[in-house]
Design a protein around this motif. Structure first.
Motif, PDB file in Angstrom:
ATOM      1  N   VAL A  91       0.843  -1.195   0.000  1.00  0.00           N
ATOM      2  CA  VAL A  91       0.000   0.000   0.000  1.00  0.00           C
ATOM      3  C   VAL A  91       0.877   1.244   0.000  1.00  0.00           C
ATOM      4  O   VAL A  91       2.012   1.218   0.485  1.00  0.00           O
ATOM      5  CB  VAL A  91      -0.983   0.027   1.199  1.00  0.00           C
ATOM      6  CG1 VAL A  91      -1.960  -1.129   1.132  1.00  0.00           C
ATOM      7  CG2 VAL A  91      -0.247   0.044   2.516  1.00  0.00           C
ATOM      8  N   GLU A  92       0.355   2.325  -0.557  1.00  0.00           N
ATOM      9  CA  GLU A  92       1.133   3.556  -0.618  1.00  0.00           C
ATOM     10  C   GLU A  92       1.313   4.179   0.756  1.00  0.00           C
ATOM     11  O   GLU A  92       2.355   4.727   1.070  1.00  0.00           O
ATOM     12  CB  GLU A  92       0.468   4.549  -1.564  1.00  0.00           C
ATOM     13  CG  GLU A  92       0.628   4.111  -3.001  1.00  0.00           C
ATOM     14  CD  GLU A  92       0.466   5.249  -3.971  1.00  0.00           C
ATOM     15  OE1 GLU A  92       0.670   6.410  -3.592  1.00  0.00           O
ATOM     16  OE2 GLU A  92       0.140   4.952  -5.116  1.00  0.00           O
ATOM     17  N   LYS A  93       0.263   4.106   1.585  1.00  0.00           N
ATOM     18  CA  LYS A  93       0.349   4.675   2.933  1.00  0.00           C
ATOM     19  C   LYS A  93      -0.143   3.622   3.916  1.00  0.00           C
ATOM     20  O   LYS A  93      -1.259   3.124   3.792  1.00  0.00           O
ATOM     21  CB  LYS A  93      -0.520   5.931   3.025  1.00  0.00           C
ATOM     22  CG  LYS A  93      -0.402   6.627   4.363  1.00  0.00           C
ATOM     23  CD  LYS A  93      -1.163   7.939   4.358  1.00  0.00           C
ATOM     24  CE  LYS A  93      -0.841   8.712   5.605  1.00  0.00           C
ATOM     25  NZ  LYS A  93      -1.809   8.689   6.616  1.00  0.00           N
ATOM     26  N   GLU A  94       0.708   3.295   4.870  1.00  0.00           N
ATOM     27  CA  GLU A  94       0.362   2.303   5.883  1.00  0.00           C
ATOM     28  C   GLU A  94      -0.832   2.812   6.690  1.00  0.00           C
ATOM     29  O   GLU A  94      -0.823   3.944   7.175  1.00  0.00           O
ATOM     30  CB  GLU A  94       1.565   2.069   6.802  1.00  0.00           C
ATOM     31  CG  GLU A  94       1.450   0.906   7.722  1.00  0.00           C
ATOM     32  CD  GLU A  94       1.569  -0.447   7.052  1.00  0.00           C
ATOM     33  OE1 GLU A  94       0.939  -1.391   7.573  1.00  0.00           O
ATOM     34  OE2 GLU A  94       2.271  -0.577   6.038  1.00  0.00           O
ATOM     35  N   PRO A  95      -1.907   2.001   6.839  1.00  0.00           N
ATOM     36  CA  PRO A  95      -3.048   2.458   7.642  1.00  0.00           C
ATOM     37  C   PRO A  95      -2.694   2.508   9.123  1.00  0.00           C
ATOM     38  O   PRO A  95      -1.804   1.788   9.587  1.00  0.00           O
ATOM     39  CB  PRO A  95      -4.124   1.411   7.369  1.00  0.00           C
ATOM     40  CG  PRO A  95      -3.408   0.218   6.862  1.00  0.00           C
ATOM     41  CD  PRO A  95      -2.120   0.687   6.256  1.00  0.00           C
ATOM     42  N   GLU A  96      -3.401   3.346   9.827  1.00  0.00           N
ATOM     43  CA  GLU A  96      -3.185   3.480  11.269  1.00  0.00           C
ATOM     44  C   GLU A  96      -3.523   2.148  11.948  1.00  0.00           C
ATOM     45  O   GLU A  96      -4.581   1.580  11.705  1.00  0.00           O
ATOM     46  CB  GLU A  96      -4.070   4.600  11.821  1.00  0.00           C
ATOM     47  CG  GLU A  96      -3.725   5.022  13.207  1.00  0.00           C
ATOM     48  CD  GLU A  96      -2.327   5.593  13.355  1.00  0.00           C
ATOM     49  OE1 GLU A  96      -1.724   5.354  14.409  1.00  0.00           O
ATOM     50  OE2 GLU A  96      -1.827   6.271  12.445  1.00  0.00           O
ATOM     51  N   PRO A  97      -2.622   1.613  12.784  1.00  0.00           N
ATOM     52  CA  PRO A  97      -2.895   0.333  13.440  1.00  0.00           C
ATOM     53  C   PRO A  97      -3.949   0.477  14.539  1.00  0.00           C
ATOM     54  O   PRO A  97      -4.084   1.541  15.143  1.00  0.00           O
ATOM     55  CB  PRO A  97      -1.541  -0.063  14.034  1.00  0.00           C
ATOM     56  CG  PRO A  97      -0.856   1.245  14.280  1.00  0.00           C
ATOM     57  CD  PRO A  97      -1.317   2.160  13.163  1.00  0.00           C
ATOM     58  N   ALA A  98      -4.677  -0.593  14.785  1.00  0.00           N
ATOM     59  CA  ALA A  98      -5.646  -0.607  15.883  1.00  0.00           C
ATOM     60  C   ALA A  98      -4.889  -0.621  17.199  1.00  0.00           C
ATOM     61  O   ALA A  98      -3.941  -1.389  17.376  1.00  0.00           O
ATOM     62  CB  ALA A  98      -6.543  -1.831  15.765  1.00  0.00           C
ATOM     63  N   LEU A  99      -5.304   0.214  18.096  1.00  0.00           N
ATOM     64  CA  LEU A  99      -4.646   0.330  19.396  1.00  0.00           C
ATOM     65  C   LEU A  99      -5.303  -0.642  20.374  1.00  0.00           C
ATOM     66  O   LEU A  99      -6.499  -0.523  20.644  1.00  0.00           O
ATOM     67  CB  LEU A  99      -4.777   1.774  19.897  1.00  0.00           C
ATOM     68  CG  LEU A  99      -3.924   2.214  21.060  1.00  0.00           C
ATOM     69  CD1 LEU A  99      -2.438   2.021  20.767  1.00  0.00           C
ATOM     70  CD2 LEU A  99      -4.185   3.676  21.360  1.00  0.00           C
ATOM     71  N   PRO A 100      -4.554  -1.645  20.882  1.00  0.00           N
ATOM     72  CA  PRO A 100      -5.140  -2.576  21.849  1.00  0.00           C
ATOM     73  C   PRO A 100      -5.677  -1.826  23.073  1.00  0.00           C
ATOM     74  O   PRO A 100      -5.081  -0.845  23.521  1.00  0.00           O
ATOM     75  CB  PRO A 100      -3.975  -3.491  22.231  1.00  0.00           C
ATOM     76  CG  PRO A 100      -2.970  -3.336  21.130  1.00  0.00           C
ATOM     77  CD  PRO A 100      -3.144  -1.945  20.618  1.00  0.00           C
TER      78      PRO A 100
END
Length: 183
Positions: free
Chosen positions: A95-104
């Motif tokens: 992907v061109e821009k890494e999506p924001e990761p889910a915060l546990p």
């Protein structure tokens, strides 16, 4: 690793994990080394996947062998009309821009209680946040996870923007690996 051309096409067999994990993993593949080498990083990385023409976005996991593995859900298998043991055509594109990761939730609570850590967290890059979260969630024991969360908050509060003691590829520490395949 190549950064410009992350497009890879290959054919591989869909594998069933020997043991189901906490996410009830249905199936997976291990990418050929050439496909992993074309990706922007050796750690967790998000990609656009085409599996026999069925398109979806996924996060590849490092396998500790300088390659990656792709978890595949039951719904994805059904949508692509494929099953375990099938030889399947894949196209993988970073992907061109890494999506924001889910915060546990447990880490989110800890950051909420540590405003200095939260400020540095919010000022880091998405990739750095991916690595912090990966370091925390790869803990095998609850006690280790709790310690990593506390350590993360301390390091962030002191201004550290990147996790200091984690090899996101698993290659040097051998801490990460693909699931064992059932025969």
């Amino acid at each position: 690793m190549a950064k410009n051309n992350t497009h890879s096409q290959f054919e591989t067999t869909i594998l069933r994990p020997l043991k189901s994990g906490p996410d009830d993993l249905s199936a997976f593949i291990v990418l050929p080394n050439s496909a992993s080498a074309a990706l922007p990083r050796w750690g967790r990385t998000s990609v656009d996947v085409s599996m026999n023409g069925y398109d979806f976005e996924a996060t590849l996991e490092p396998d500790g062998q300088l390659s990656h593995w792709l978890p595949i859900s039951k719904d994805q298998l059904e949508a692509a009309s494929v099953g375990v043991g099938d030889q399947v055509n894949f196209t993988i594109i970073g992907v061109e821009k890494e999506p924001e990761p889910a915060l546990p939730a447990d880490f989110q609570q800890a950051l909420a209680a540590a405003p200095e850590a939260r400020a540095v967290w919010e000022d880091t890059t998405t990739i750095a946040r991916v690595d912090w979260i990966h370091w925390i969630v790869t803990a095998k024991q609850a006690k280790t996870r709790a310690k990593r969360i506390a350590d993360a908050c301390d390091m962030l509060a002191s201004g550290k923007r990147r996790v200091c003691c984690f090899d996101p590829s698993g290659y040097y520490s051998k801490a990460l690996s693909a699931p064992k395949a059932a025969e």
